[in-house]
Design a protein around this motif. Structure first.
Motif: not given
Length: 365
Positions: A35-44, A71-78
């Motif tokens: 998935y593109r983002t951690p939150r998208a992964e978790f929801r799915a 959003e933090y993990m995606r934006r600041y931690e990649g």
């Protein structure tokens, strides 16, 4: 919905235990997709539904915490994943530091309070529990967050001019929309939370041992305890013993945790606020016909809640200047105390079940 025991490690290595409720993962486990983002992964991969069987208020907080962390993990931690080998303890430590020292609220333009940070981390802990990484988040004291009961039980000391400022704020809310003004007046009269003030309009009374109630702003009709339970939930049934013969009550809906309750219309201020809401709905049926609530039919519940919150913000209402539903609740509780209400009666009126909550509203001498 599963209740699990959590082991929390403090900075000094001491282990404490508590219980929390976590959303069940979807049947079959993770699919292995990227998935593109951690939150998208978790929801799915981990949520079994949009509300994932939590209470509405808890679900909202959970989504907000998931969004902030993702959003933090995606934006600041990649990172693209909470699970697997993606997220490590240093990522979590930097996320907590971000909330404490760098995050600025988009609504208020101010840093988060310790209480707000605790709420976010409490919900984020559930994410960690589901992915098996609960050990990464330490206890709140380890992060120097002042969130103990003693820290949070700080009754508001209202300045002498508060009533005048609240009246001016009410006038500004009236200018936004009539339904917003009516909801704000109802909220102050009863000390209601934001969602309660935009969802409550029905009344209840008891005559000769029989209950009479309105439904969707209709007329008073005979109703059984079972019907009331079906409409407002099992906790409302438990509170029916508070209803006294011959007295009138507002049925408070949209309460935290689904704990709807009757609130006594003991004076003309409360009675006038309820009548205003009911009269407004009945004289504007074209806009409120579908749900017969104070929220116009063109808005969903979420949109109505957002509209009220936006109006409150644009009218200059914040917790900081005490022009907010939070302050209204404290003001009404202290007013009830001055009128001779007991601590137990005040707690019940505000929808709490824990008698210790009185220390949150009433200053101790």
């Amino acid at each position: 919905m599963a209740k699990v025991k959590v082991r929390i490690r403090g900075k000094n290595g001491k282990i404490t235990t508590t219980k929390t409720v976590v959303p069940p993962p979807k049947p079959g486990g993770p699919s292995g997709k990227t998935y593109r983002t951690p939150r998208a992964e978790f929801r799915a991969e981990y949520m079994s539904g949009s509300k994932h069987t939590m209470a509405e208020g808890t679900a909202k907080k959970f989504h907000e915490a998931l969004d902030k962390a993702g959003e933090y993990m995606r934006r600041y931690e990649g990172l693209k994943s909470f699970a697997g080998n993606g997220m490590k303890m240093p990522h979590v430590e930097r996320f907590v530091d971000y909330l404490i020292n760098r995050y600025v609220s988009e609504h208020t333009g101010r840093p988060l309070t310790d209480k707000s940070i605790k709420d976010i981390l409490g919900q984020f802990r559930k994410v960690l529990l589901v992915v098996g990484k609960e050990h990464m988040l330490r206890d709140y004291a380890s992060y120097d967050l002042k969130v103990t009961r003693e820290d949070l039980e700080r009754p508001i000391a209202f300045p002498a001019e508060w009533s005048t400022e609240r009246a001016a704020f009410q006038a500004r809310m009236e200018e936004k929309a009539e339904w917003i003004g009516a909801a704000a007046e109802l909220g102050l009269a009863f000390g209601l939370r934001e969602q309660e003030r935009i969802r409550s309009q029905d009344m209840l009374t008891k005559v000769n041992g029989e209950y009479f109630a309105t439904y969707k702003c209709g007329p008073l009709l005979s109703v059984t305890g079972r019907q009331l339970t079906e409409r407002y939930g099992p906790t409302f049934r438990d509170r029916l013993e508070l209803v006294q013969e011959g007295k009138e009550y507002l049925i408070v809906q949209g309460a935290k945790g689904g704990r709807n309750r009757p609130a006594e219309m003991y004076n003309d201020v409360r009675r006038a606020a309820v009548e205003r809401v009911r009269n407004y709905i009945q004289t504007h049926k074209a806009e409120h016909r579908q749900h017969m609530s104070i929220i116009p039919d063109r808005f969903s519940l979420q949109e109505g809640r957002d509209r009220y919150g936006d109006a409150q913000e644009k009218c200059g209402g914040t917790k900081g200047n005490l022009l907010h539903s939070h302050a209204d609740r404290h003001w009404d509780a202290q007013y009830l105390k001055a009128q001779g209400w007991s601590d137990k009666e005040i707690i019940e009126d505000k929808g709490h079940s824990d008698p210790r909550k009185i220390a949150y509203y009433i200053p101790r001498k």
